[in-house]
Design a protein around this motif. Structure first.
Motif, PDB file in Angstrom:
ATOM      1  N   LYS A   1     -67.795  19.616 -37.401  1.00 36.51           N
ATOM      2  CA  LYS A   1     -66.531  19.920 -36.731  1.00 36.51           C
ATOM      3  C   LYS A   1     -66.813  20.727 -35.465  1.00 36.51           C
ATOM      4  O   LYS A   1     -67.641  21.638 -35.463  1.00 36.51           O
ATOM      5  CB  LYS A   1     -65.622  20.727 -37.672  1.00 36.51           C
ATOM      6  CG  LYS A   1     -64.275  21.128 -37.074  1.00 36.51           C
ATOM      7  CD  LYS A   1     -63.459  21.916 -38.090  1.00 36.51           C
ATOM      8  CE  LYS A   1     -62.126  22.373 -37.497  1.00 36.51           C
ATOM      9  NZ  LYS A   1     -62.280  23.318 -36.383  1.00 36.51           N
TER      10      LYS A   1
ATOM     11  N   ASP B   1     -64.771  22.132 -31.494  1.00 38.15           N
ATOM     12  CA  ASP B   1     -63.481  22.391 -30.844  1.00 38.15           C
ATOM     13  C   ASP B   1     -62.866  21.113 -30.276  1.00 38.15           C
ATOM     14  O   ASP B   1     -61.637  20.992 -30.177  1.00 38.15           O
ATOM     15  CB  ASP B   1     -63.653  23.419 -29.722  1.00 38.15           C
ATOM     16  CG  ASP B   1     -64.036  24.791 -30.260  1.00 38.15           C
ATOM     17  OD1 ASP B   1     -63.743  25.048 -31.446  1.00 38.15           O
ATOM     18  OD2 ASP B   1     -64.644  25.586 -29.520  1.00 38.15           O
ATOM     19  N   LYS B   2     -63.702  20.153 -29.906  1.00 34.92           N
ATOM     20  CA  LYS B   2     -63.221  18.903 -29.326  1.00 34.92           C
ATOM     21  C   LYS B   2     -62.969  17.811 -30.360  1.00 34.92           C
ATOM     22  O   LYS B   2     -62.492  16.741 -30.028  1.00 34.92           O
ATOM     23  CB  LYS B   2     -64.214  18.395 -28.280  1.00 34.92           C
ATOM     24  CG  LYS B   2     -64.374  19.324 -27.077  1.00 34.92           C
ATOM     25  CD  LYS B   2     -65.351  18.745 -26.079  1.00 34.92           C
ATOM     26  CE  LYS B   2     -65.526  19.660 -24.862  1.00 34.92           C
ATOM     27  NZ  LYS B   2     -66.497  19.104 -23.886  1.00 34.92           N
ATOM     28  N   GLY B   3     -63.353  18.082 -31.606  1.00 32.22           N
ATOM     29  CA  GLY B   3     -63.161  17.074 -32.646  1.00 32.22           C
ATOM     30  C   GLY B   3     -64.349  16.989 -33.570  1.00 32.22           C
ATOM     31  O   GLY B   3     -64.511  17.806 -34.476  1.00 32.22           O
ATOM     32  N   ILE B   4     -65.230  16.010 -33.323  1.00 37.56           N
ATOM     33  CA  ILE B   4     -66.367  15.747 -34.200  1.00 37.56           C
ATOM     34  C   ILE B   4     -67.643  15.662 -33.374  1.00 37.56           C
ATOM     35  O   ILE B   4     -67.675  15.022 -32.322  1.00 37.56           O
ATOM     36  CB  ILE B   4     -66.185  14.413 -34.958  1.00 37.56           C
ATOM     37  CG1 ILE B   4     -64.880  14.416 -35.759  1.00 37.56           C
ATOM     38  CG2 ILE B   4     -67.363  14.147 -35.884  1.00 37.56           C
ATOM     39  CD1 ILE B   4     -64.533  13.056 -36.335  1.00 37.56           C
TER      40      ILE B   4
ATOM     41  N   GLU C   1     -69.966  13.500 -29.002  1.00 42.09           N
ATOM     42  CA  GLU C   1     -68.836  14.327 -29.417  1.00 42.09           C
ATOM     43  C   GLU C   1     -67.546  13.601 -29.070  1.00 42.09           C
ATOM     44  O   GLU C   1     -67.405  13.053 -27.981  1.00 42.09           O
ATOM     45  CB  GLU C   1     -68.884  15.688 -28.710  1.00 42.09           C
ATOM     46  CG  GLU C   1     -67.944  16.719 -29.307  1.00 42.09           C
ATOM     47  CD  GLU C   1     -68.178  18.104 -28.730  1.00 42.09           C
ATOM     48  OE1 GLU C   1     -67.589  19.066 -29.251  1.00 42.09           O
ATOM     49  OE2 GLU C   1     -68.951  18.224 -27.756  1.00 42.09           O
TER      50      GLU C   1
ATOM     51  N   LYS D   1     -63.542  12.063 -31.123  1.00 43.41           N
ATOM     52  CA  LYS D   1     -62.573  12.105 -32.215  1.00 43.41           C
ATOM     53  C   LYS D   1     -62.608  10.868 -33.099  1.00 43.41           C
ATOM     54  O   LYS D   1     -61.964  10.844 -34.145  1.00 43.41           O
ATOM     55  CB  LYS D   1     -61.163  12.286 -31.647  1.00 43.41           C
ATOM     56  CG  LYS D   1     -60.956  13.625 -30.941  1.00 43.41           C
ATOM     57  CD  LYS D   1     -59.525  13.782 -30.463  1.00 43.41           C
ATOM     58  CE  LYS D   1     -59.324  15.145 -29.806  1.00 43.41           C
ATOM     59  NZ  LYS D   1     -57.919  15.345 -29.342  1.00 43.41           N
ATOM     60  N   ASP D   2     -63.358   9.845 -32.710  1.00 41.14           N
ATOM     61  CA  ASP D   2     -63.404   8.605 -33.479  1.00 41.14           C
ATOM     62  C   ASP D   2     -64.865   8.233 -33.730  1.00 41.14           C
ATOM     63  O   ASP D   2     -65.658   8.110 -32.784  1.00 41.14           O
ATOM     64  CB  ASP D   2     -62.701   7.476 -32.730  1.00 41.14           C
ATOM     65  CG  ASP D   2     -62.659   6.196 -33.537  1.00 41.14           C
ATOM     66  OD1 ASP D   2     -61.776   6.072 -34.398  1.00 41.14           O
ATOM     67  OD2 ASP D   2     -63.538   5.335 -33.318  1.00 41.14           O
TER      68      ASP D   2
ATOM     69  N   GLU E   1     -62.147  20.330 -43.522  1.00 35.88           N
ATOM     70  CA  GLU E   1     -61.018  19.648 -42.905  1.00 35.88           C
ATOM     71  C   GLU E   1     -60.625  18.378 -43.659  1.00 35.88           C
ATOM     72  O   GLU E   1     -59.524  17.868 -43.505  1.00 35.88           O
ATOM     73  CB  GLU E   1     -61.362  19.283 -41.454  1.00 35.88           C
ATOM     74  CG  GLU E   1     -61.553  20.484 -40.536  1.00 35.88           C
ATOM     75  CD  GLU E   1     -60.247  21.194 -40.246  1.00 35.88           C
ATOM     76  OE1 GLU E   1     -59.244  20.513 -39.974  1.00 35.88           O
ATOM     77  OE2 GLU E   1     -60.235  22.437 -40.325  1.00 35.88           O
TER      78      GLU E   1
END
Length: 398
Positions: free
Chosen positions: A41, A43-46, A75, A77-78, A111
């Motif tokens: 995890k 701050d920007k996602g993954i 880095e 989110k998908d 999460e």
């Protein structure tokens, strides 16, 4: 009629010609084979970390001063988008058909791992025998950047450690995707996942030079992460891991010891165990009954106890029963604090008393904290070894 038959045969042959070959084949020199994948995890996602084979190091017939794996990170989110975007870093397309392990960072697991498991189960390239782990006191990225001493490919080392420890050590458990998903979605059972940690915090542990200076392998399998739903809840220590595996009947072969002034130290190997688990309603409330039977051999004797006597063997058996029961109850108490039924007692109730289960299903995590567990342990030593009593009496020559 004859012409129609000939035409049908020729048409069938023509159609079959179009089905031959591998329509989606790729040349090996255009692929980069991933061996392990980690998710953390940020701050920007993954943050996704992928460990791939280094073809130059593997193909070289001479010793080369470079690692057998290369690390790529992305880095976003998908997950699928990040895998594809890695082509901007790697000259070859990332191929995941040889993936062996997936590591979740602890913060990522808090999460929820559900969306990630949906991806791994839905994407056709992933196999079903991938081992899933959670990073203990570190991140997935840190673990994947750490080299292994025993195996040139760190992923092979981790994969083998998980597989071997599951077979001969009760302090861990291997978990694959089908079991993990079933535990998360089932009524009355929570999931556990193998823990993996970095044993050395020395700087430069990701370099070959620093690795040569280390006495121990910097990566090891340790403890079990337990979940509530798809979210990480806490850790089981070694004794609690053993207690969990005993209560679940997961043990095939393991060793342990008992120690007391009257017997010295006795090491035994459990060669067989049986677990009988049942539930009954008493005054309208569930009571769990667990009966564990262990069969073992004595492997080592330190002290002067005469193990040829039946009464002395019974002393050892009673101490073993006491220790095993303590480990089981410790594991139960810890998970009850979090309301995480990793033992599947809720499943037992669901199967035997479906009507009652409907009344407690929505609040089972709280009900689990109160459910009594009646635990009975039968421990039998079958063999004492070929030596009999030890010929080392603990004294020294004068």
């Amino acid at each position: 009629m004859k012409l129609k038959k000939i035409f049908a045969i020729l048409l069938s042959v023509a159609l079959c010609l179009g089905l031959t070959g591998c329509w989606n084949s790729r040349e090996l020199n255009t692929l980069a084979f991933a061996t392990s994948l980690g998710l953390d995890k940020t701050d920007k996602g993954i943050l996704m970390t992928v460990q791939v084979f280094n073809p130059r190091a593997i193909a070289s017939q001479k010793t080369v001063n470079e690692t057998y794996v290369i690390i790529y990170t992305q880095e976003g989110k998908d997950i699928m988008e990040m895998v594809r975007r890695m082509i901007t870093q790697s000259p070859r397309k990332i191929n995941v058909t040889h993936l062996q392990t997936v590591i979740f960072g602890e913060e990522f697991a808090k999460e929820g791992i559900g969306p990630a498991l949906d991806f791994f189960s839905r994407e056709h390239q992933f196999r079903t025998d991938i081992y899933f782990t959670v990073a203990y006191d570190s991140t997935a990225n840190q673990i994947l950047r750490t080299q292994s001493k025993l195996d040139a490919n760190p992923s092979n080392n981790l994969f083998s450690s998980i597989k071997s420890s599951d077979q001969i050590w009760a302090g861990s458990k291997s978990v694959k995707i089908i079991e993990l998903i079933n535990s998360i979605i089932s009524d009355g059972k929570e999931a556990v996942v193998t823990g993996v940690e970095i044993t050395s915090r020395r700087p430069g542990r990701d370099t070959l030079g620093e690795l040569e200076k280390m006495e121990d392998d910097p990566i090891r399998v340790r403890n079990l992460a337990f979940f509530k739903g798809d979210k990480f809840a806490g850790w089981l220590d070694e004794d609690e891991c053993k207690g969990y595996n005993y209560l679940m009947g997961n043990v095939w072969d393991t060793v342990g010891y008992v120690e007391a002034p009257e017997i010295g130290k006795i090491t035994t190997e459990i060669t067989n165990m049986e677990a009988d688990r049942n539930v009954e309603l008493v005054n309208g409330k569930p009571v769990i009954h667990v009966s564990l039977k262990f069969r073992s051999n004595i492997e080592n004797v330190t002290g002067t106890l005469d193990i040829s006597k039946v009464e002395n063997l019974r002393k050892i058996e009673m101490l073993c029963e006491k220790k095993l029961k303590k480990q089981c109850l410790k594991s139960l108490a810890h998970t009850k604090e979090y309301g995480s039924d990793i033992f599947g007692f809720g499943e037992l109730i669901h199967r035997k008393y479906p009507s009652y289960w409907k009344t407690v299903k929505e609040n089972w995590s709280e009900e689990y904290k109160q459910v009594p567990v009646d635990l009975k342990i039968d421990y039998e030593i079958q063999r004492t070894g070929t030596l009999g009593n030890t010929f080392f009496k603990g004294g020294s020559k004068k």
